[in-house]
Design an enzyme around this catalytic site. Structure first.
Site, mmCIF file in Angstrom:
data_model
loop_
_atom_site.group_PDB
_atom_site.id
_atom_site.type_symbol
_atom_site.label_atom_id
_atom_site.label_comp_id
_atom_site.label_asym_id
_atom_site.label_seq_id
_atom_site.Cartn_x
_atom_site.Cartn_y
_atom_site.Cartn_z
ATOM 1 C CB SER A 87 72.604 36.030 81.427
ATOM 2 O OG SER A 87 73.138 34.782 81.067
ATOM 3 N NE ARG B 265 81.365 27.320 78.991
ATOM 4 C CZ ARG B 265 81.207 28.033 80.091
ATOM 5 N NH1 ARG B 265 81.925 29.109 80.283
ATOM 6 N NH2 ARG B 265 80.333 27.662 80.999
ATOM 7 C CE1 TYR C 40 69.838 33.218 77.636
ATOM 8 C CE2 TYR C 40 70.262 31.618 79.379
ATOM 9 C CZ TYR C 40 70.382 32.906 78.874
ATOM 10 O OH TYR C 40 71.028 33.873 79.606
#
Length: 405
Positions: free
Chosen positions: A61, A158, A174
């Site tokens: 990330s 996904r 998140y």
């Protein structure tokens, strides 16, 4: 400084951590710190050579900041809107429902979303999108449909199957919002996110050794550091052969550039990104100064801010997201987690500092008031490891002390 280095060196010898790379720099480059500790691998028979500044890691990330910068470049050029709906570019999200709960039979209750999803909401994790393994509503939805969290590397398959977990703009979770921001960059620029970053971010900052596609860069793969985990019985670090996303060459090569998690880089390359952000106050090489102000502006609603701060009362979550004292209130800006006050003690990060990290316990910070940025880079899973967080805090404190002296 000697204490920091001795403590981390001993931690590596004792297998409290396998190793780490520490980097710090100020705005004009007159202050630099770069130090490596430990080994590339602790696996018996593995490459036991020391970690180097050019050792390559999955930075996960830490990719998000770079994608946010690229998206804001297109906002500057008038090709993207920060506040307007994104559906003309990503129509796949137009009809995404909101999951409000479950009825008495356990069936999901889904309703149309009313507030439009914007780039601002994507970049601040307030669109309603969430990672499927990180939210109870998403977990319940998967269970009802007899599904497991997706592991493929095709963004729309996904992440596109899950409903939103709240009305856009009303809360915080998140999630893959910045992966979708990367898709916005691709569709507007008509370039892959990798090609766009290379031309408009990496090359202007002298970055040569980053990639989304590791199989295309055998020179980088040859410098990869192994992944590690903490043994629950001994508390020591051990090698893990669990599949590291995006690592295993052509067999597991990614299909999409995941703008929220997909880059491989060395610490010495990533620090150039952080210094580039600091230096925009003077050279505007990658963004205009007024755009950087937006990048460092908190944007959450009260509901979003309250949710974020409640979430970070969990010690593991707090460690994974910077590890700053839970007494300091946080918000979310376009570029990362935003500190709403100075770090305790008045000797460290200032109000307005941005920070974030990556799954294998990497953490970066960028403090415009002090003019200092830094990165703790390692390869330990899962995120939020308490020992890694402790060494990160020690490193940051030492950098501020050394810089001020």
């Amino acid at each position: 400084m000697e204490d920091l280095e001795q403590v981390i060196k001993k931690a590596c010898e004792d297998l409290d951590i396998p190793g780490c790379v520490l980097q710090a720099v100020n705005r004009d480059g007159s202050f630099k710190y770069a130090k490596t500790f430990g080994k590339r691998s602790i696996q018996p028979g593995g490459d036991q050579s020391p970690l180097q500044l050019n050792s390559v890691m999955w930075i996960a990330s830490c990719t998000k900041l770079m994608t946010s910068i690229c998206a804001m470049q297109l906002v500057e050029r008038g090709l993207l809107s920060l506040d307007g709906p994104i559906y003309d570019i990503i129509p796949e999200l137009r009809d995404q429902p909101v999951l409000t709960g479950f009825d008495d039979t356990g069936k999901p209750i889904e309703v149309p979303h009313k507030n439009p999803i914007s780039l601002k909401l994507l970049l601040t994790h307030s669109s309603g999108l969430t990672y499927d393994s990180m939210h109870p509503l998403a977990a319940g939805w998967l269970k009802y449909h007899n599904l497991v969290p997706a592991t493929d590397s095709k963004l729309l398959t996904r992440f596109g199957r899950l409903p939103l977990v709240f009305e856009p703009g009303t809360s915080w979770a998140y999630g893959p919002g910045i992966d979708y921001a990367g898709l916005l960059v691709e569709r507007v620029s008509k370039m892959s996110l990798q090609d766009y970053m290379k031309k408009h971010l990496w090359e202007p900052l002298g970055v040569r050794n980053m990639t989304f596609f590791l199989a295309s860069r055998p020179d980088l793969k040859a410098h990869m550091a192994d992944m590690n985990k903490r043994d629950p019985e001994s508390g020591k670090i051990v090698y893990t052969n669990e599949r590291q996303p995006y690592q295993d060459g052509e067999k597991n090569e990614v299909e999409d550039c995941m703008g929220g998690q997909g880059v491989f880089s060395s610490a010495e390359e990533y620090i150039k990104i952080l210094q580039g952000v600091l230096a925009t106050d003077e050279n505007e090489k990658i963004l205009k100064k007024e755009t950087v102000e937006l990048l460092f502006t908190p944007y959450l609603s009260k509901g979003g801010s309250d949710t974020l701060n409640a979430f970070m009362q969990n010690a593991e979550a707090n460690n994974a997201m910077g590890g700053i004292s839970q007494e300091v209130r946080k918000d979310y800006a376009l570029g990362g987690l935003f500190l709403c006050g100075d770090a305790p003690g008045g000797k460290g990060m200032k109000e307005g500092t941005l920070m974030w990290g990556g799954v294998p316990n990497l953490i970066w910070f960028c403090d415009r008031k002090t003019g200092l940025a830094g990165l703790y880079a390692g390869q330990v899973v899962p995120p939020g490891d308490a020992k890694c967080a402790g060494f990160t805090r020690m490193f940051e404190d030492a950098m501020y002390e050394r810089y001020k002296s």
